[in-house]
Design a protein around this motif. Structure first.
Motif, PDB file in Angstrom:
ATOM      1  N   GLU A  12      39.506  39.260  31.349  1.00  0.00           N
ATOM      2  CA  GLU A  12      38.597  39.190  32.498  1.00  0.00           C
ATOM      3  C   GLU A  12      38.748  37.866  33.235  1.00  0.00           C
ATOM      4  N   ARG A  13      38.988  36.776  32.499  1.00  0.00           N
ATOM      5  CA  ARG A  13      39.196  35.475  33.147  1.00  0.00           C
ATOM      6  C   ARG A  13      40.547  35.426  33.867  1.00  0.00           C
ATOM      7  N   MET A  14      41.581  35.977  33.242  1.00  0.00           N
ATOM      8  CA  MET A  14      42.929  35.927  33.806  1.00  0.00           C
ATOM      9  C   MET A  14      43.084  36.819  35.034  1.00  0.00           C
ATOM     10  N   LEU A  15      42.424  37.954  35.012  1.00  0.00           N
ATOM     11  CA  LEU A  15      42.595  38.945  36.074  1.00  0.00           C
ATOM     12  C   LEU A  15      41.420  38.876  37.040  1.00  0.00           C
ATOM     13  N   GLY A  16      41.513  37.999  38.018  1.00  0.00           N
ATOM     14  CA  GLY A  16      40.419  37.794  38.959  1.00  0.00           C
ATOM     15  C   GLY A  16      40.443  38.713  40.170  1.00  0.00           C
ATOM     16  N   ASN A  17      41.624  39.220  40.532  1.00  0.00           N
ATOM     17  CA  ASN A  17      41.740  40.100  41.700  1.00  0.00           C
ATOM     18  C   ASN A  17      41.290  41.512  41.349  1.00  0.00           C
TER      19      ASN A  17
END
Length: 65
Positions: A12-17
């Protein structure tokens, strides 16, 4: 179980888009191209790419095995 919760939080932190292409995910997650295509082939593709939430679910549950 703790590992799965930590993995989901990390994704969830890595995938912001909202949407990602397979190429973007390959770079972000450090996957080999063949593995990425194999992993994400069943995820619904939108014109913008794959939805973030669909990706987190696939990654989260694929570690059950």
């Amino acid at each position: 179980m703790t590992y799965k919760i930590e993995l989901k939080a990390t994704l969830e932190r890595m995938l912001g888009n909202e949407y990602y292409s397979i190429e973007e995910l390959t770079n972000l997650l450090g996957l080999k191209e063949r593995l990425a295509y194999k992993t994400f082939r069943k995820v619904k593709q939108y014109s913008e790419g794959m939805k973030r939430e669909d990706k987190i679910s696939i990654d989260y549950y694929s570690h059950d095995r």
